[in-house]
Design a protein around this motif. Structure first.
Motif, PDB file in Angstrom:
ATOM      1  N   ILE A  25       0.818  -1.334  -0.045  1.00 17.22           N
ATOM      2  CA  ILE A  25      -0.100  -0.058   0.246  1.00 17.22           C
ATOM      3  C   ILE A  25       0.750   1.172   0.059  1.00 17.22           C
ATOM      4  N   GLU A  26       2.276   1.124   0.415  1.00 17.82           N
ATOM      5  CA  GLU A  26       2.942   2.370   0.532  1.00 17.82           C
ATOM      6  C   GLU A  26       3.419   2.705  -1.051  1.00 17.82           C
ATOM      7  N   ASN A  27       3.626   1.549  -1.892  1.00 14.82           N
ATOM      8  CA  ASN A  27       4.126   1.963  -3.269  1.00 14.82           C
ATOM      9  C   ASN A  27       2.803   1.839  -4.496  1.00 14.82           C
ATOM     10  N   TYR A  28       1.719   1.652  -4.355  1.00 17.27           N
ATOM     11  CA  TYR A  28       0.779   1.395  -5.318  1.00 17.27           C
ATOM     12  C   TYR A  28      -0.563   2.042  -4.955  1.00 17.27           C
ATOM     13  N   GLY A  29      -1.312   2.798  -5.865  1.00 17.29           N
ATOM     14  CA  GLY A  29      -2.799   2.976  -5.789  1.00 17.29           C
ATOM     15  C   GLY A  29      -2.923   4.233  -5.139  1.00 17.29           C
ATOM     16  N   ILE A  30      -4.089   4.681  -4.942  1.00 15.84           N
ATOM     17  CA  ILE A  30      -4.508   5.834  -3.966  1.00 15.84           C
ATOM     18  C   ILE A  30      -3.897   6.075  -2.722  1.00 15.84           C
ATOM     19  N   LEU A  31      -3.593   5.227  -1.949  1.00 16.58           N
ATOM     20  CA  LEU A  31      -3.006   5.175  -0.719  1.00 16.58           C
ATOM     21  C   LEU A  31      -1.504   5.810  -0.687  1.00 16.58           C
ATOM     22  N   SER A  32      -0.887   5.211  -1.782  1.00 17.11           N
ATOM     23  CA  SER A  32       0.453   5.371  -2.152  1.00 17.11           C
ATOM     24  C   SER A  32       0.475   7.000  -2.306  1.00 17.11           C
ATOM     25  N   LYS A  33      -0.325   7.760  -2.948  1.00 15.27           N
ATOM     26  CA  LYS A  33      -0.379   9.055  -3.207  1.00 15.27           C
ATOM     27  C   LYS A  33      -0.601   9.878  -2.150  1.00 15.27           C
ATOM     28  N   ALA A  34      -1.671   9.131  -1.330  1.00 20.45           N
ATOM     29  CA  ALA A  34      -1.720   9.948   0.089  1.00 20.45           C
ATOM     30  C   ALA A  34      -0.647   9.940   0.981  1.00 20.45           C
ATOM     31  N   ALA A 152      -4.956  -5.585   8.652  1.00 16.67           N
ATOM     32  CA  ALA A 152      -4.581  -4.120   9.000  1.00 16.67           C
ATOM     33  C   ALA A 152      -4.418  -3.425   7.757  1.00 16.67           C
ATOM     34  N   MET A 153      -4.056  -3.849   6.722  1.00 16.80           N
ATOM     35  CA  MET A 153      -4.176  -3.044   5.359  1.00 16.80           C
ATOM     36  C   MET A 153      -5.584  -2.884   4.870  1.00 16.80           C
ATOM     37  N   VAL A 154      -6.295  -3.959   5.187  1.00 16.28           N
ATOM     38  CA  VAL A 154      -7.732  -3.614   4.954  1.00 16.28           C
ATOM     39  C   VAL A 154      -8.253  -2.624   5.591  1.00 16.28           C
ATOM     40  N   LEU A 155      -8.052  -2.407   6.833  1.00 15.28           N
ATOM     41  CA  LEU A 155      -8.436  -1.435   7.846  1.00 15.28           C
ATOM     42  C   LEU A 155      -7.953  -0.079   7.547  1.00 15.28           C
ATOM     43  N   ILE A 156      -6.556  -0.090   7.067  1.00 16.58           N
ATOM     44  CA  ILE A 156      -6.189   1.233   6.424  1.00 16.58           C
ATOM     45  C   ILE A 156      -6.818   1.594   5.360  1.00 16.58           C
ATOM     46  N   ASP A 157      -6.976   0.893   4.506  1.00 19.39           N
ATOM     47  CA  ASP A 157      -7.612   1.134   3.257  1.00 19.39           C
ATOM     48  C   ASP A 157      -8.987   1.922   3.427  1.00 19.39           C
ATOM     49  N   GLY A 158      -9.720   1.015   4.364  1.00 15.39           N
ATOM     50  CA  GLY A 158     -11.047   1.388   4.395  1.00 15.39           C
ATOM     51  C   GLY A 158     -11.173   2.831   5.040  1.00 15.39           C
ATOM     52  N   ILE A 159     -10.392   2.894   6.252  1.00 21.32           N
ATOM     53  CA  ILE A 159     -10.656   4.055   7.088  1.00 21.32           C
ATOM     54  C   ILE A 159     -10.052   5.412   6.236  1.00 21.32           C
ATOM     55  N   SER A 160      -8.902   5.130   5.324  1.00 23.26           N
ATOM     56  CA  SER A 160      -8.426   6.073   4.696  1.00 23.26           C
ATOM     57  C   SER A 160      -9.320   6.891   3.729  1.00 23.26           C
ATOM     58  N   ARG A 161     -10.175   6.130   3.152  1.00 22.54           N
ATOM     59  CA  ARG A 161     -10.865   6.753   2.110  1.00 22.54           C
ATOM     60  C   ARG A 161     -11.844   7.780   2.653  1.00 22.54           C
ATOM     61  N   PHE A 162     -12.190   7.922   3.925  1.00 23.79           N
ATOM     62  CA  PHE A 162     -12.939   8.803   4.502  1.00 23.79           C
ATOM     63  C   PHE A 162     -12.317  10.176   5.020  1.00 23.79           C
ATOM     64  N   VAL A 163     -10.555   9.889   4.858  1.00 27.20           N
ATOM     65  CA  VAL A 163      -9.673  11.007   5.183  1.00 27.20           C
ATOM     66  C   VAL A 163      -9.847  12.180   4.168  1.00 27.20           C
ATOM     67  N   PRO A 164     -10.112  13.576   4.472  1.00 23.54           N
ATOM     68  CA  PRO A 164     -10.046  14.425   3.561  1.00 23.54           C
ATOM     69  C   PRO A 164      -8.700  14.537   2.803  1.00 23.54           C
ATOM     70  N   GLY A 165      -9.010  14.614   1.600  1.00 22.23           N
ATOM     71  CA  GLY A 165      -7.657  14.553   0.707  1.00 22.23           C
ATOM     72  C   GLY A 165      -7.283  13.481  -0.183  1.00 22.23           C
ATOM     73  N   VAL A 166      -7.726  12.222   0.506  1.00 24.75           N
ATOM     74  CA  VAL A 166      -7.415  10.966  -0.150  1.00 24.75           C
ATOM     75  C   VAL A 166      -7.930  10.443  -1.232  1.00 24.75           C
ATOM     76  N   ILE A 167      -9.452  10.810  -1.385  1.00 22.93           N
ATOM     77  CA  ILE A 167     -10.181  10.556  -2.706  1.00 22.93           C
ATOM     78  C   ILE A 167     -10.633  12.095  -2.862  1.00 22.93           C
ATOM     79  N   LYS A 168     -10.219  12.573  -4.154  1.00 23.76           N
ATOM     80  CA  LYS A 168     -10.552  13.788  -4.589  1.00 23.76           C
ATOM     81  C   LYS A 168     -12.248  14.061  -4.618  1.00 23.76           C
ATOM     82  N   LYS A 169     -12.898  13.226  -5.278  1.00 22.15           N
ATOM     83  CA  LYS A 169     -14.361  13.369  -5.353  1.00 22.15           C
ATOM     84  C   LYS A 169     -15.200  12.786  -3.886  1.00 22.15           C
ATOM     85  N   LYS A 170     -15.789  13.879  -3.435  1.00 24.96           N
ATOM     86  CA  LYS A 170     -16.293  13.332  -2.039  1.00 24.96           C
ATOM     87  C   LYS A 170     -17.719  12.740  -2.382  1.00 24.96           C
TER      88      LYS A 170
END
Length: 235
Positions: A25-34, A152-170
């Motif tokens: 998750i550090e190197n790929y996808g939306i979470l990597s950018k965040a 833990a990675m599943v939990l991080i991914d699921g939580i992070s989607r609600f953090v402002p700035g992680v996903i551009k389109k609310k």
């Protein structure tokens, strides 16, 4: 240790014997950018670094006999104390015995500034760690994994989607499956026809009012067919 941001962010402090697994998750996808933008911080505490054994051993045989090994109290305690130093982190143990994670729970956890995730291994961890140092036990499903890292990675991914700035389109989060206790409607993209199958005409009509109504109808149908238990949550 990396200096943490004072703006909007969430810190995940991960206690594990395999920090390298989180490269996924550090190197790929939306979470990597965040992570690169420091909206999400992953901070690792390798349990072996807190072992005082010569071979960095972190497990031992269970009292009472039985198969498998148990993660020892002392190195886990030291890791938790170090991770919690100077902050009020919520400590979560990823465990099949925990409460099953839900959409609402993920959204609630996203309001936290710092979460410590304990990734168990072997047959589990010493119960005294759970009794004294764990705030919550969380499960991602009624099945067993070889370790808590994937959970833990599943939990991080699921939580992070609600953090402002992680996903551009609310709006995309508001229309997710489970956001209204309904599954998502079917999706289609180009071409209009393939393998003898066509895109529903309504989606090509340009009539957004009718499209919205069609999508709601399909969401209800999908939910009735696949997860009817979600309707009980609407009552």
């Amino acid at each position: 240790m990396e200096k943490l941001k004072k703006e909007k962010y969430i810190n995940f402090k991960i206690i594990t014997i395999f920090p390298e697994m989180f490269h996924a998750i550090e190197n790929y996808g939306i979470l990597s950018k965040a992570i690169k933008k420091k909206i999400i911080n992953l901070i690792f505490f390798n349990i072996r670094n807190f072992s005082k054994e010569k071979n960095k051993k972190v497990d031992d045989r269970p009292y009472g006999g039985g198969e498998g090994m148990i993660m020892s109290f002392s190195p886990l305690k030291r890791a938790i104390v170090k991770a919690k130093k100077n902050d009020n982190s919520l400590v979560i143990y990823l465990s099949p015995q925990g409460k099953k994670i839900t959409y609402k729970k993920l959204k609630k956890l996203s309001k936290k500034k710092c979460i410590i995730l304990i990734c168990g291994r072997y047959q589990g961890i010493d119960q005294r760690i759970i009794d004294k140092y764990i705030d919550e036990e969380i499960s991602i499903g009624d099945y067993i994994l070889t370790g808590g890292e994937l959970a833990a990675m599943v939990l991080i991914d699921g939580i992070s989607r609600f953090v402002p700035g992680v996903i551009k389109k609310k709006i995309s989060k508001n229309k997710d499956s489970f956001s209204q206790n309904l599954l998502d409607h079917p999706h289609y993209t180009r071409p209009k026809k393939i393998d003898g199958m066509r895109v529903p005409k309504i989606l090509l009509s340009g009539n957004h009012k009718k499209i919205k109504k069609w999508r709601l109808k399909k969401s209800v149908q999908q939910t009735l067919l696949k997860k009817p238990e979600l309707f009980k949550k609407n009552k």
